[in-house]
Enzyme design. Structure first.
Site, PDB file in Angstrom:
ATOM      1  N   ASP A   1      -1.517  -0.923   5.849  1.00 58.54           N
ATOM      2  CA  ASP A   1      -1.834  -0.418   7.187  1.00 58.54           C
ATOM      3  C   ASP A   1      -3.326  -0.344   7.462  1.00 58.54           C
ATOM      4  OD1 ASP A   1      -2.392   3.046   7.117  1.00 58.54           O
ATOM      5  OD2 ASP A   1      -2.003   1.874   5.320  1.00 58.54           O
TER       6      ASP A   1
ATOM      7  N   ASP B   1       0.866  -1.157   0.000  1.00 59.81           N
ATOM      8  CA  ASP B   1       0.000   0.000   0.000  1.00 59.81           C
ATOM      9  C   ASP B   1       0.919   1.228   0.000  1.00 59.81           C
ATOM     10  OD1 ASP B   1      -2.430   1.535   0.380  1.00 59.81           O
ATOM     11  OD2 ASP B   1      -1.804   1.772   2.460  1.00 59.81           O
TER      12      ASP B   1
ATOM     13  N   ASP C   1      -0.045   5.129   0.971  1.00 65.44           N
ATOM     14  CA  ASP C   1      -0.245   6.055   2.085  1.00 65.44           C
ATOM     15  C   ASP C   1      -0.353   5.298   3.402  1.00 65.44           C
ATOM     16  OD1 ASP C   1      -0.538   8.430   0.379  1.00 65.44           O
ATOM     17  OD2 ASP C   1      -2.398   7.480  -0.261  1.00 65.44           O
TER      18      ASP C   1
END
Length: 227
Positions: free
Chosen positions: A171, A13, A15
């Site tokens: 995250d 991922d 961001d």
């Protein structure tokens, strides 16, 4: 027993996993607030919402608005964010060294994000990744986005590797859901952006890591995907 090694392909991922882009997004919502004569928000007030996307960021800045009114702010958010892109954010600790280590080990790496592809691609030269990132899938690249498995499946297809050869690091719960649905090993990144009620243990990632620097050690990666 053989020494632990990195996977053949590491997918990330963007961001909250590789890039601490919260400062860019705070600058964006604060410009939107200023245009309406309102006080700016502190970084800590916005940071937990970053991985949830433009709608969540607009909602954090304008919590009194209805869902429909927040959705109407998304085009403005994306326009302003494109102007703030890459101006304030930084890589998380150890990420640059980890990507170097992956490449030195002969592994490839790529990005699968729900950020619109044009914004993710615009970041690549700013980070020096335009010739290094082996595959980039954005939230609007395909007909589905995370938590659907298709983005991860397509990333593996474009790299001509098996799902079992890849590990996905993210995250957000959607990241781990996407990986699990695709049958791909996963790492939950606890250094990213989470709301207070999020429970990473419930995501059922293969590995949970507290610090971004933990990625530097291949022993922390799922070894079923190691080359």
């Amino acid at each position: 027993m053989s020494d632990p090694i990195f996977p053949a392909v590491a997918l990330f991922d963007l961001d909250g996993t590789l890039l601490d882009s919260a400062p860019d997004m705070v600058a964006t919502v604060n410009r939107m607030l200023a245009e309406r004569g309102r006080a700016p928000l502190a970084l800590d007030a916005v940071r937990p919402h970053v991985s949830k996307g433009a709608r969540a960021m607009s909602g954090a800045a304008f919590p009194e608005l209805s869902m429909e009114a927040r959705d109407a702010l998304v085009p403005e958010f994306l326009r302003v964010y494109a102007e703030e892109l890459g101006k304030h954010g930084v890589l998380f600790d150890g990420i640059a060294a980890m990507l170097d280590a992956l490449e030195a080990a002969g592994s490839r790496w790529g990005i699968v994000t729900n950020k619109p592809e044009y914004l993710a691609r615009a970041l690549m030269p700013l980070l020096g990744w335009d010739t290094r990132c082996a595959v980039l899938i954005g939230g609007d690249t395909l007909s589905e986005r995370k938590p659907h498995p298709l983005p991860l499946q397509e990333a593996a297809r474009r790299l001509d590797v098996a799902i079992d050869d890849c590990v996905y690091v993210g995250d957000d719960e959607r990241d781990i859901q996407s990986a699990r649905s695709a049958g791909m090993a996963s790492i939950a990144a606890l250094w990213g952006y989470r709301l207070d009620h999020d429970d990473p243990l419930a995501w059922q990632a293969d590995v949970i890591l507290e610090r971004s620097t933990d990625l530097l050690d291949p022993a922390h990666w799922p070894q079923q995907a190691a080359r």
